[in-house]
Design an enzyme around this catalytic site. Structure first.
Site, short mmCIF file in Angstrom:
data_model
loop_
_atom_site.label_atom_id
_atom_site.label_comp_id
_atom_site.label_asym_id
_atom_site.label_seq_id
_atom_site.Cartn_x
_atom_site.Cartn_y
_atom_site.Cartn_z
N SER A 64 -3.22 -8.60 9.19
CA SER A 64 -4.15 -8.16 8.14
C SER A 64 -4.98 -9.30 7.53
O SER A 64 -5.09 -9.42 6.30
CB SER A 64 -3.39 -7.41 7.03
OG SER A 64 -2.75 -6.28 7.55
N GLY A 94 3.07 1.19 -2.19
CA GLY A 94 2.58 2.57 -2.25
C GLY A 94 3.60 3.53 -1.65
O GLY A 94 3.91 4.58 -2.24
N ASN A 140 -8.66 -5.37 -0.17
CA ASN A 140 -8.07 -4.54 -1.23
C ASN A 140 -9.07 -4.19 -2.34
O ASN A 140 -8.85 -3.25 -3.10
CB ASN A 140 -6.84 -5.22 -1.85
CG ASN A 140 -5.64 -5.27 -0.94
OD1 ASN A 140 -4.83 -6.18 -1.02
ND2 ASN A 140 -5.47 -4.28 -0.06
N ARG A 178 1.37 5.27 -7.37
CA ARG A 178 1.30 3.98 -6.66
C ARG A 178 1.43 2.79 -7.60
O ARG A 178 2.01 1.77 -7.26
CB ARG A 178 -0.04 3.86 -5.92
CG ARG A 178 -0.24 4.84 -4.78
CD ARG A 178 -1.60 4.59 -4.11
NE ARG A 178 -1.68 3.24 -3.58
CZ ARG A 178 -1.23 2.87 -2.38
NH1 ARG A 178 -0.70 3.76 -1.58
NH2 ARG A 178 -1.35 1.63 -1.97
N ARG A 220 1.36 -6.30 11.69
CA ARG A 220 0.03 -6.90 11.81
C ARG A 220 -0.13 -8.02 10.78
O ARG A 220 0.64 -8.14 9.83
CB ARG A 220 -1.07 -5.86 11.68
CG ARG A 220 -0.99 -5.00 10.43
CD ARG A 220 -2.16 -4.02 10.34
NE ARG A 220 -2.01 -3.15 9.20
CZ ARG A 220 -1.46 -1.93 9.23
NH1 ARG A 220 -1.02 -1.43 10.36
NH2 ARG A 220 -1.35 -1.21 8.13
N ASP A 244 4.22 -5.94 1.44
CA ASP A 244 3.62 -4.63 1.72
C ASP A 244 4.62 -3.50 1.48
O ASP A 244 5.83 -3.69 1.64
CB ASP A 244 3.12 -4.61 3.17
CG ASP A 244 2.08 -3.53 3.40
OD1 ASP A 244 1.65 -2.89 2.43
OD2 ASP A 244 1.69 -3.32 4.58
N SER A 269 -5.79 -8.80 -1.15
CA SER A 269 -6.69 -9.21 -0.08
C SER A 269 -8.14 -8.89 -0.44
O SER A 269 -8.41 -8.07 -1.32
CB SER A 269 -6.31 -8.51 1.23
OG SER A 269 -6.74 -7.17 1.21
N HIS A 324 3.58 -0.75 -7.61
CA HIS A 324 3.14 -2.15 -7.76
C HIS A 324 3.95 -2.86 -8.84
O HIS A 324 4.27 -4.04 -8.73
CB HIS A 324 1.65 -2.21 -8.09
CG HIS A 324 0.76 -1.73 -6.97
ND1 HIS A 324 0.91 -2.19 -5.68
CD2 HIS A 324 -0.26 -0.83 -6.93
CE1 HIS A 324 0.00 -1.60 -4.90
NE2 HIS A 324 -0.71 -0.77 -5.64
C1 IPE Z 1 -2.03 -6.65 3.04
O1 IPE Z 1 -1.53 -5.39 2.77
C2 IPE Z 1 -2.50 -7.30 1.77
C3 IPE Z 1 -1.47 -7.61 0.79
C4 IPE Z 1 -0.18 -7.53 0.95
C5 IPE Z 1 -1.96 -8.10 -0.47
P1 IPE Z 1 -2.40 -4.09 3.04
O2 IPE Z 1 -1.50 -2.93 2.74
O3 IPE Z 1 -3.66 -4.16 2.28
O4 IPE Z 1 -2.70 -4.20 4.59
P2 IPE Z 1 -3.23 -3.13 5.64
O5 IPE Z 1 -4.52 -2.63 5.12
O6 IPE Z 1 -2.21 -2.03 5.71
O7 IPE Z 1 -3.34 -3.87 6.93
C1 IPE Z 2 1.18 -3.92 -1.02
O1 IPE Z 2 1.57 -2.58 -1.07
C2 IPE Z 2 0.45 -4.35 -2.27
C3 IPE Z 2 -0.98 -4.63 -2.06
C4 IPE Z 2 -1.61 -4.56 -0.95
C5 IPE Z 2 -1.73 -5.05 -3.23
P1 IPE Z 2 0.60 -1.39 -0.65
O2 IPE Z 2 -0.10 -0.91 -1.87
O3 IPE Z 2 -0.28 -1.80 0.46
O4 IPE Z 2 1.66 -0.32 -0.16
P2 IPE Z 2 1.47 0.74 1.02
O5 IPE Z 2 1.08 0.00 2.23
O6 IPE Z 2 0.42 1.70 0.56
O7 IPE Z 2 2.81 1.38 1.12
MG MG Z 3 -0.07 -1.67 2.49
#
Ligand code: IPE
Ligand code: IPE
Ligand code: MG
Length: 249
Positions: A194, A21, A66, A31, A192, A18, A63, A35
């Site tokens: 998730s 972003g 997602n 963003r 968490r 995580d 997820s 990735h």
């Molecule tokens: C969890 O990350 C899913 C992955 C790492 C693929 P998210 O960024 O989607 O989780 P939440 O929504 O903040 O809990």
């Molecule tokens: C994890 O990074 C990658 C995926 C969930 C696919 P995020 O995209 O959730 O990054 P944040 O949480 O917005 O920083």
């Molecule tokens: Mg995230």
């Protein structure tokens, strides 16, 4: 580099990758570039786990939830996945790593599905490490899916509901045949689960770090393993009972 005990390794490590972003935001870029950088950390961590001798590595890559992200982000993530599967196959092969997946992979587009299929087939005989990608994965749906399969098997007379054990139930999950994770790492300072591996993490040691996934290095992985190695996994017993068990073994 952080020191770890190679005789006390977690057999299975799972990671919620995580913070891509927020990493991008910090660097005032989009963003999607976050990735892309995150995909580099995947390469680093896969290589490091193989080197150390970890047997199972599960990465939460996408997820079920997602899917609700902006369309262009979902598309970019799918393209990155395809790119990963195309570029990494050779290294996975060289390193003896077998690729498997968990999740509703049927929902992925046909081009990703084809590449996944090819990667799985090509690496099927490798046995040094299992790289398990969680794609379109949701823990609650995985449990529902398992319950439905059990009902189906009951109707076919293949299972006696009254005799189902925890191990039997585990075998109905996507992770059938894999040991439960010993260590779960989540990056980016979120505390968490998730909807990740809900059943399988019942006794997993949890490790949270503020490091954002694109910044995650081999040393960060070693720190997580070192922390795991300092813990006493009691599984409901007392410390004394554990010590007795160890000396009687
Ligand atoms: C969890 O990350 C899913 C992955 C790492 C693929 P998210 O960024 O989607 O989780 P939440 O929504 O903040 O809990
Ligand atoms: C994890 O990074 C990658 C995926 C969930 C696919 P995020 O995209 O959730 O990054 P944040 O949480 O917005 O920083
Ligand atoms: Mg995230």
């Amino acid at each position: 580099m952080t020191k770890i005990d190679l005789n006390k390794l977690p057999r299975h490590i799972a990671i919620i990758m995580d913070g891509n972003g927020r990493w991008a935001q910090q660097h005032t870029i989009g963003r999607i570039r976050g990735h892309k950088k995150g995909a580099e950390s995947v390469r680093t961590v896969v290589r490091a786990c193989r080197e150390i001798g970890i047997k199972y590595l599960t990465l939460f890559a996408f997820s079920q939830e997602n899917w609700e992200r902006p369309e262009n982000e979902v598309k970019a993530l799918m393209l990155l996945l395809e790119e990963y599967l195309t570029k990494e196959i050779e290294e996975l092969q060289e390193q003896g790593i077998r690729l498997v997946t968990i999740g509703e992979t049927g929902l992925l587009n046909s081009s990703v599905r084809e590449k996944l299929q090819r990667a799985k087939e090509t690496t099927a005989k490798n046995d040094k490490m299992i790289l398990n990608l969680a794609l379109s994965y949701g823990g609650r749906d995985e449990i529902i899916h398992a319950v439905k399969k059990i009902i189906d098997d009951k109707e076919k007379g293949k299972v006696d509901i009254n005799k189902i054990t925890k191990d039997d139930f585990s075998n109905y999950l996507y992770t059938s045949g894999m040991p439960d994770p010993d260590l779960l790492i989540r990056t980016s300072g979120e505390y968490r689960i998730s909807n990740f591996l809900l059943w399988q993490t019942a006794y997993t040691e949890l490790y949270f770090t503020n490091v954002l996934w694109p910044d995650f290095t081999k040393d960060d992985l070693l720190k997580a393993i070192a922390s795991y190695q300092q813990r006493e996994r009691r599984f409901g017993l007392t410390s004394e009972q554990l010590k007795e068990k160890l000396t009687s073994e």
